[in-house]
Scaffold this motif. Sequence first.
Motif, PDB file in Angstrom:
ATOM      1  N   ASN A 179       2.485  29.056 -25.420  1.00  9.52           N
ATOM      2  CA  ASN A 179       3.272  29.099 -26.494  1.00  9.52           C
ATOM      3  C   ASN A 179       2.562  29.248 -27.947  1.00  9.52           C
ATOM      4  O   ASN A 179       2.860  28.797 -28.745  1.00  9.52           O
ATOM      5  CB  ASN A 179       4.549  27.703 -26.681  1.00  9.52           C
ATOM      6  N   ASN A 180       1.613  29.875 -27.800  1.00  9.64           N
ATOM      7  CA  ASN A 180       0.515  30.292 -28.744  1.00  9.64           C
ATOM      8  C   ASN A 180       0.501  31.801 -28.999  1.00  9.64           C
ATOM      9  O   ASN A 180       0.416  32.579 -27.931  1.00  9.64           O
ATOM     10  CB  ASN A 180      -0.922  29.761 -28.491  1.00  9.64           C
ATOM     11  N   VAL A 181       0.592  32.350 -30.130  1.00  6.52           N
ATOM     12  CA  VAL A 181       0.491  33.775 -30.427  1.00  6.52           C
ATOM     13  C   VAL A 181      -1.037  34.300 -31.163  1.00  6.52           C
ATOM     14  O   VAL A 181      -0.950  35.232 -31.451  1.00  6.52           O
ATOM     15  CB  VAL A 181       1.662  34.396 -31.294  1.00  6.52           C
ATOM     16  N   GLY A 182      -1.753  33.016 -31.544  1.00  9.36           N
ATOM     17  CA  GLY A 182      -3.030  33.346 -32.288  1.00  9.36           C
ATOM     18  C   GLY A 182      -3.955  33.189 -31.308  1.00  9.36           C
ATOM     19  O   GLY A 182      -4.221  32.541 -30.462  1.00  9.36           O
ATOM     20  N   HIS A 183      -4.884  34.166 -31.536  1.00  8.98           N
ATOM     21  CA  HIS A 183      -6.041  34.472 -30.414  1.00  8.98           C
ATOM     22  C   HIS A 183      -7.276  34.702 -31.074  1.00  8.98           C
ATOM     23  O   HIS A 183      -7.384  35.274 -32.396  1.00  8.98           O
ATOM     24  CB  HIS A 183      -5.505  35.510 -29.411  1.00  8.98           C
ATOM     25  N   ILE A 184      -8.623  34.588 -30.404  1.00  8.93           N
ATOM     26  CA  ILE A 184      -9.626  35.004 -30.828  1.00  8.93           C
ATOM     27  C   ILE A 184     -10.369  35.591 -29.425  1.00  8.93           C
ATOM     28  O   ILE A 184     -10.557  34.994 -28.393  1.00  8.93           O
ATOM     29  CB  ILE A 184     -10.577  33.590 -31.206  1.00  8.93           C
ATOM     30  N   LEU A 185     -10.360  36.872 -29.789  1.00  7.43           N
ATOM     31  CA  LEU A 185     -11.421  37.576 -28.666  1.00  7.43           C
ATOM     32  C   LEU A 185     -12.726  38.090 -29.222  1.00  7.43           C
ATOM     33  O   LEU A 185     -13.073  38.165 -30.180  1.00  7.43           O
ATOM     34  CB  LEU A 185     -10.626  39.293 -28.470  1.00  7.43           C
ATOM     35  N   LEU A 186     -13.561  37.690 -28.198  1.00  3.45           N
ATOM     36  CA  LEU A 186     -15.281  38.125 -28.348  1.00  3.45           C
ATOM     37  C   LEU A 186     -15.710  38.839 -27.312  1.00  3.45           C
ATOM     38  O   LEU A 186     -15.224  38.713 -26.143  1.00  3.45           O
ATOM     39  CB  LEU A 186     -15.719  36.660 -28.366  1.00  3.45           C
ATOM     40  N   SER A 187     -16.713  39.533 -27.761  1.00  2.00           N
ATOM     41  CA  SER A 187     -17.543  40.475 -26.401  1.00  2.00           C
ATOM     42  C   SER A 187     -18.306  39.397 -25.634  1.00  2.00           C
ATOM     43  O   SER A 187     -18.740  38.449 -26.298  1.00  2.00           O
ATOM     44  CB  SER A 187     -18.348  41.244 -27.269  1.00  2.00           C
ATOM     45  N   ASN A 188     -18.115  39.683 -24.441  1.00  2.00           N
ATOM     46  CA  ASN A 188     -18.817  38.846 -23.343  1.00  2.00           C
ATOM     47  C   ASN A 188     -20.272  39.180 -23.693  1.00  2.00           C
ATOM     48  O   ASN A 188     -21.264  37.693 -23.604  1.00  2.00           O
ATOM     49  CB  ASN A 188     -18.316  39.160 -21.931  1.00  2.00           C
ATOM     50  N   ASN A 189     -20.744  39.895 -24.299  1.00  4.43           N
ATOM     51  CA  ASN A 189     -22.034  39.960 -24.421  1.00  4.43           C
ATOM     52  C   ASN A 189     -22.619  39.019 -25.480  1.00  4.43           C
ATOM     53  O   ASN A 189     -23.845  38.605 -25.383  1.00  4.43           O
ATOM     54  CB  ASN A 189     -22.663  41.557 -24.816  1.00  4.43           C
ATOM     55  N   PHE A 190     -21.733  38.822 -26.378  1.00  2.66           N
ATOM     56  CA  PHE A 190     -21.928  38.048 -27.704  1.00  2.66           C
ATOM     57  C   PHE A 190     -22.063  36.556 -27.130  1.00  2.66           C
ATOM     58  O   PHE A 190     -22.602  35.832 -27.562  1.00  2.66           O
ATOM     59  CB  PHE A 190     -20.931  38.357 -28.765  1.00  2.66           C
TER      60      PHE A 190
END
Length: 218
Positions: A179-190
């Motif tokens: 029930n969450n619409v806020g996200h953080i996406l990060l490069s796997n390499n990072f």
Amino acid sequence: MKILTWNLERLQKKRNETILKIIESHHADILILTETSSKINPGKSYQSIETETLEGDYDGIAYKLGENRTTIWTKYPIKRQMETFDKHTTVCAQLETESWQLTVYGTIIGVFGGKGDRFISDFEKQIKDFEKLEGNICIAGDFNIMLSGFAYPSHQARNQLNDIIQKLDLNCPTSKLENNVGHILLSNNFINNRKMELSIWNQDKKLSDHIGICLSIE
């Protein structure tokens, strides 16, 4: 490193001080705040880059003085600003961290929520923005898409987001928050197999209609 994101649901005077205290308590290195305002300023240790200030009844919404949709606050040097498809909603900057350059894209996908033509249009155009990003990237903010639990706004939107996460080789540590619409996406390499830990607050939705999220990376 700590990365924090929170949709503040357009500020009211009585909440500003409490919101600021919570934000400051996390000592984040990068903040991506949405539905925010110039009145929320975490202090002199941060630089900022933000979307255009909203005036009058832009998009049919009666905005108050100083309101804007997305601000990136950072303790790291801002090397340059990157162009996005909508200067009123999305903002992007290349930062110089201790070891890496990191391109941070702050966003709201669908300023009226996850339904309707506006959401579909925003999402399609932002995917094109995402695909242009180079190097190590962080995409964060209010996606208006749930990746766990109820498939809001639709299974199609969820699948589209998961497809772009896979295509760009990203990790979404917020994906299991229901029930969450806020996200953080990060490069796997990072991330590079580093330990990650989430902290969340405002679960009762009293300060805004979104939870706040802070990601710690060791």
